[in-house]
Design a protein around this motif. Structure first.
Motif, mmCIF file in Angstrom:
data_model
loop_
_atom_site.group_PDB
_atom_site.id
_atom_site.type_symbol
_atom_site.label_atom_id
_atom_site.label_comp_id
_atom_site.label_asym_id
_atom_site.label_seq_id
_atom_site.Cartn_x
_atom_site.Cartn_y
_atom_site.Cartn_z
ATOM 1 N N ARG A 106 0.870 -1.184 0.000
ATOM 2 C CA ARG A 106 0.000 0.000 0.000
ATOM 3 C C ARG A 106 0.898 1.222 0.000
ATOM 4 N NH1 ARG A 106 -5.145 0.641 -0.240
ATOM 5 N NH2 ARG A 106 -6.423 -1.191 0.037
ATOM 6 N N LEU A 107 0.649 2.099 -0.968
ATOM 7 C CA LEU A 107 1.447 3.304 -1.157
ATOM 8 C C LEU A 107 0.538 4.452 -1.576
ATOM 9 C CD1 LEU A 107 4.194 1.360 -3.042
ATOM 10 C CD2 LEU A 107 4.638 2.686 -0.975
ATOM 11 N N PRO A 108 1.053 5.673 -1.583
ATOM 12 C CA PRO A 108 0.192 6.809 -1.936
ATOM 13 C C PRO A 108 -0.264 6.836 -3.396
ATOM 14 C CG PRO A 108 2.116 7.562 -0.714
ATOM 15 C CD PRO A 108 2.329 6.111 -1.018
ATOM 16 N N ASP A 109 0.618 6.441 -4.334
ATOM 17 C CA ASP A 109 0.267 6.573 -5.749
ATOM 18 C C ASP A 109 1.230 5.739 -6.594
ATOM 19 O OD1 ASP A 109 2.670 8.082 -5.837
ATOM 20 O OD2 ASP A 109 1.570 9.939 -5.489
ATOM 21 N N THR A 110 1.035 5.789 -7.915
ATOM 22 C CA THR A 110 1.875 4.981 -8.795
ATOM 23 C C THR A 110 3.326 5.445 -8.805
ATOM 24 O OG1 THR A 110 1.198 6.297 -10.712
ATOM 25 C CG2 THR A 110 -0.006 4.240 -10.304
ATOM 26 N N ALA A 111 3.568 6.733 -8.622
ATOM 27 C CA ALA A 111 4.949 7.218 -8.558
ATOM 28 C C ALA A 111 5.667 6.616 -7.342
ATOM 29 C CB ALA A 111 4.983 8.739 -8.499
ATOM 30 N N ALA A 112 4.973 6.539 -6.225
ATOM 31 C CA ALA A 112 5.561 5.924 -5.025
ATOM 32 C C ALA A 112 5.786 4.434 -5.239
ATOM 33 C CB ALA A 112 4.665 6.164 -3.808
ATOM 34 N N LEU A 113 4.867 3.784 -5.962
ATOM 35 C CA LEU A 113 5.038 2.369 -6.284
ATOM 36 C C LEU A 113 6.280 2.171 -7.146
ATOM 37 C CD1 LEU A 113 4.109 -0.605 -6.363
ATOM 38 C CD2 LEU A 113 2.611 0.036 -8.279
ATOM 39 N N GLN A 114 6.448 3.011 -8.146
ATOM 40 C CA GLN A 114 7.618 2.901 -9.011
ATOM 41 C C GLN A 114 8.909 3.090 -8.211
ATOM 42 O OE1 GLN A 114 7.655 5.474 -12.442
ATOM 43 N NE2 GLN A 114 9.751 4.930 -12.963
ATOM 44 N N ARG A 115 8.947 4.084 -7.317
ATOM 45 C CA ARG A 115 10.137 4.304 -6.474
ATOM 46 C C ARG A 115 10.387 3.110 -5.566
ATOM 47 N NH1 ARG A 115 7.774 9.242 -6.129
ATOM 48 N NH2 ARG A 115 7.037 8.860 -4.002
ATOM 49 N N PHE A 116 9.320 2.548 -4.985
ATOM 50 C CA PHE A 116 9.455 1.392 -4.110
ATOM 51 C C PHE A 116 10.072 0.217 -4.862
ATOM 52 C CE2 PHE A 116 7.497 -2.612 -2.631
ATOM 53 C CZ PHE A 116 8.057 -2.686 -1.366
#
Length: 154
Positions: A106-116
């Motif tokens: 669970r993350l804030p958005d797709t950009a955070a998912l990509q960074r993760f």
């Protein structure tokens, strides 16, 4: 565990803030007997903790993604330890089939998912491949465990 213990467990999973009187009334016991059963369930490790369920939008964990991980055996334990320690990882399951693990994040958005994925997952030496699916809508999401014999359990 008897049927009353199972009913108490089922009730507390759904309503962890139920008062002692509410628990006692629901299972047909005195308040002191119900309290003693709850204390025993905690002492036996059946009830392992109490937690608040948070609104995901309010805390900025809106995006839910499932990530299939393929791992090499070499470094697998270290990779799993690193993933389990990360706060965005809600679940990590060792699975059968074509992939090694299924991870829910669970993350804030797709950009955070990509960074993760880029900064946390892919640098792990054991990771060979990832496949990510983003949840568009959660029709059911729960932490409740089916309690055998408590209405709907297996």
């Amino acid at each position: 565990m008897d049927d009353i213990d199972r009913k108490i467990c089922g009730l507390l999973q759904v309503s962890g803030r139920a008062s002692s009187a509410e628990v006692a009334d629901a299972v047909g016991l005195s308040v002191s007997s119900a309290n003693e059963r709850v204390r025993r369930l905690v002492a036996q490790g059946v009830i392992t903790g109490w937690q608040a369920v948070l609104d995901r939008e309010a805390v900025g964990a809106v995006l839910c993604a499932m990530v299939l991980l393929d791992m090499d055996y070499e470094g697998e334990a270290e990779a799993c330890a690193a993933l389990v320690a990360h706060p965005a990882v809600m679940e990590l399951h060792h699975v059968s089939g074509a992939h090694s693990y299924l991870m829910k994040v669970r993350l804030p958005d797709t950009a955070a998912l990509q960074r993760f994925l880029q900064d946390v997952v892919k640098p792990l030496p054991a990771i060979r491949r990832t496949e990510t699916m983003i949840s568009l809508e959660a029709l059911k999401e729960t932490t409740a465990v089916p309690v055998a014999g408590a209405g709907g359990g297996a």
